[in-house]
Structures are given as structure tokens and as C-alpha cells.
Design a protein around this motif. Structure first.
Motif, PDB file in Angstrom:
ATOM      1  N   ASP A  15      78.413  39.489  71.734  1.00  0.00           N
ATOM      2  CA  ASP A  15      78.578  40.882  71.323  1.00  0.00           C
ATOM      3  C   ASP A  15      80.039  41.319  71.402  1.00  0.00           C
ATOM      4  O   ASP A  15      80.825  40.797  72.188  1.00  0.00           O
ATOM      5  CB  ASP A  15      77.722  41.795  72.213  1.00  0.00           C
ATOM      6  CG  ASP A  15      76.237  41.584  71.983  1.00  0.00           C
ATOM      7  OD1 ASP A  15      75.879  41.005  70.949  1.00  0.00           O
ATOM      8  OD2 ASP A  15      75.436  42.008  72.842  1.00  0.00           O
ATOM      9  N   GLY A  20      76.514  41.207  68.119  1.00  0.00           N
ATOM     10  CA  GLY A  20      77.222  40.193  67.342  1.00  0.00           C
ATOM     11  C   GLY A  20      76.348  39.009  66.996  1.00  0.00           C
ATOM     12  O   GLY A  20      76.867  37.933  66.692  1.00  0.00           O
ATOM     13  N   SER A  64      86.854  46.670  67.491  1.00  0.00           N
ATOM     14  CA  SER A  64      86.574  45.511  68.336  1.00  0.00           C
ATOM     15  C   SER A  64      87.805  45.119  69.133  1.00  0.00           C
ATOM     16  O   SER A  64      88.856  44.845  68.564  1.00  0.00           O
ATOM     17  CB  SER A  64      86.107  44.327  67.483  1.00  0.00           C
ATOM     18  OG  SER A  64      85.973  43.163  68.277  1.00  0.00           O
ATOM     19  N   GLN A 124      85.153  39.765  72.057  1.00  0.00           N
ATOM     20  CA  GLN A 124      83.770  39.466  72.372  1.00  0.00           C
ATOM     21  C   GLN A 124      83.616  39.078  73.838  1.00  0.00           C
ATOM     22  O   GLN A 124      84.506  38.470  74.430  1.00  0.00           O
ATOM     23  CB  GLN A 124      83.260  38.327  71.482  1.00  0.00           C
ATOM     24  CG  GLN A 124      83.073  38.755  70.029  1.00  0.00           C
ATOM     25  CD  GLN A 124      82.701  37.587  69.143  1.00  0.00           C
ATOM     26  OE1 GLN A 124      83.563  36.805  68.777  1.00  0.00           O
ATOM     27  NE2 GLN A 124      81.432  37.473  68.795  1.00  0.00           N
TER      28      GLN A 124
END
Length: 210
Positions: free
Chosen positions: A132, A127, A152, A155
Motif C-alpha cells: 500500500d 496498492g 504518494s 510504499q
């Protein structure tokens, strides 16, 4: 990110010898540029085997052009993921891993049984310049058929991702909130929490845990 590439180095060293915040921690280091970043996960549940491969046409991770495929019992299909720089997630917690990076059998990754037929395979996407992203795919072990996928889940602020078992599935810590009251581009400005990942009626379901 450098931390992501260090994860891959740990996994490969022995063999080679839904809507998240766009988070940007301060001063991320520039990752090294390997000549080839492809990897394949070899998986087994009972007598059933399948594989999940992540391939870069350019052979350069920083081109963010990797695509993912699942293969089993003569079937090969591409996962509906956006192209990016993907990495496996080592199994650091209490789940029983069902997959390992090809050529590195002693390096289990975060891929776990839902039941006697289905497997959740977790993965990470770079990311940069922010944190990420963590995603997951639900795969039928007997056929290699993709049943569901989440590009996703959110994060992760941590250098490593630990996925733990729960009575109904699995859980991991992901960023939940950006604190506007903390005016810095730093980890303190983001709070994380436990997210549960479960399979309900054949689909991946996520929820924040209380």
C-alpha cells in the motif's frame, strides 16, 4: 489488501459495532468487499476545526473510486488525488493526534500539528496486488484550505504504519530499494528506510534520513 481493511476495522469497530516502486509481495489475500467504505476525519487544532472525508460513489471499496474532500469554515474543496481505495492510518507512535474517525473518538489517526496553524494528515491507498501507498496533505486549520498534498510518499512493507515525531517534523519507514539480487516475489526483495516528512516554506518536503 486484508491488512488494510483490518486497520479500518480497528478504527471503526467501536463506532460501527511522488514516484514509488510498484511492489508486489507474494500471494496477497483478496480483501472483503464492504457495502460502504466512506469515512470522515474530524480534526481540531486549538479552536479551529475542519474535516477530511473520503467518499466512494459506488459504496464498494474494491471499485477504487474514492474521492477526498477537505471542509472547514464554509469551504469545501476536493483534494487532487487519483481515485482509489483510501484508508485512515491509526496513530501508533508518539505524535499527538489531532483527528479521529467520525463516530470513533477513541480511535485517533495519524494527523499532526506542524505549528499552531497547520496540520499534516496522513492517509493510505490500497496498492493491491502490491504494497500500500502512504500519502499526506497539509491543511490550514483555521480555514480548511489545502496548502499542499503528496499523493504518494512511497510504499510500506509493514502491516501497520507508525509515524514518529522528529525535531523538524515526522518520519516513517517506506520501501527504498528493490534488491534485484533477491530473485523472489517476497518482502526480502525489498528494503525499507526512514523517510523524513517536513514542511519547508509552506510546502511538504521529504528526504531519506541518514
Amino acid at each position: 489488501m486484508t491488512r488494510g481493511w483490518m486497520v479500518v476495522a480497528v478504527l471503526l469497530g467501536g463506532a460501527l459495532g511522488g514516484g514509488a516502486l510498484a511492489l508486489e509481495p507474494s500471494s496477497p489475500a483478496t480483501p472483503p468487499e464492504p457495502s460502504n467504505c466512506d469515512f470522515r476525519l474530524e480534526c481540531q487544532l486549538g479552536s479551529h476545526t475542519f474535516s477530511v472525508s473520503f467518499d466512494s460513489p459506488s459504496g464498494e471499496c474494491t471499485e477504487d473510486d474514492m474521492r477526498a474532500f477537505v471542509e472547514g469554515q464554509g469551504r469545501k474543496a476536493e483534494l487532487p488525488l487519483e481515485q482509489g481505495w483510501y484508508r485512515p492510518i491509526p496513530n501508533l507512535a508518539n505524535g499527538r493526534s489531532l483527528c479521529h474517525v467520525a463516530g470513533a473518538a477513541s480511535s485517533p489517526v495519524s494527523a499532526f500539528a506542524v505549528d499552531g496553524q497547520r496540520v499534516l494528515v496522513f492517509f493510505e491507498r490500497d496498492g493491491r496486488p502490491g504494497y500500500d501507498f502512504v500519502g499526506v496533505a497539509l491543511i490550514e486549520a483555521a480555514t480548511g484550505k489545502l496548502l499542499d498534498v503528496r499523493q504518494s510518499l512511497g510504499q510500506s512493507k509493514d502491516g501497520t504504519v507508525a509515524i514518529l515525531t522528529t525535531p523538524r517534523g515526522y518520519k516513517l519507514r517506506l520501501v527504498r530499494e528493490h534488491l534485484k539480487e533477491v530473485p523472489c516475489d517476497c518482502p526480502a526483495a525489498y528494503t525499507d528506510d526512514w523517510m523524513a516528512v517536513e514542511v519547508v516554506n509552506g510546502r511538504i518536503r521529504t528526504r531519506w534520513m541518514k
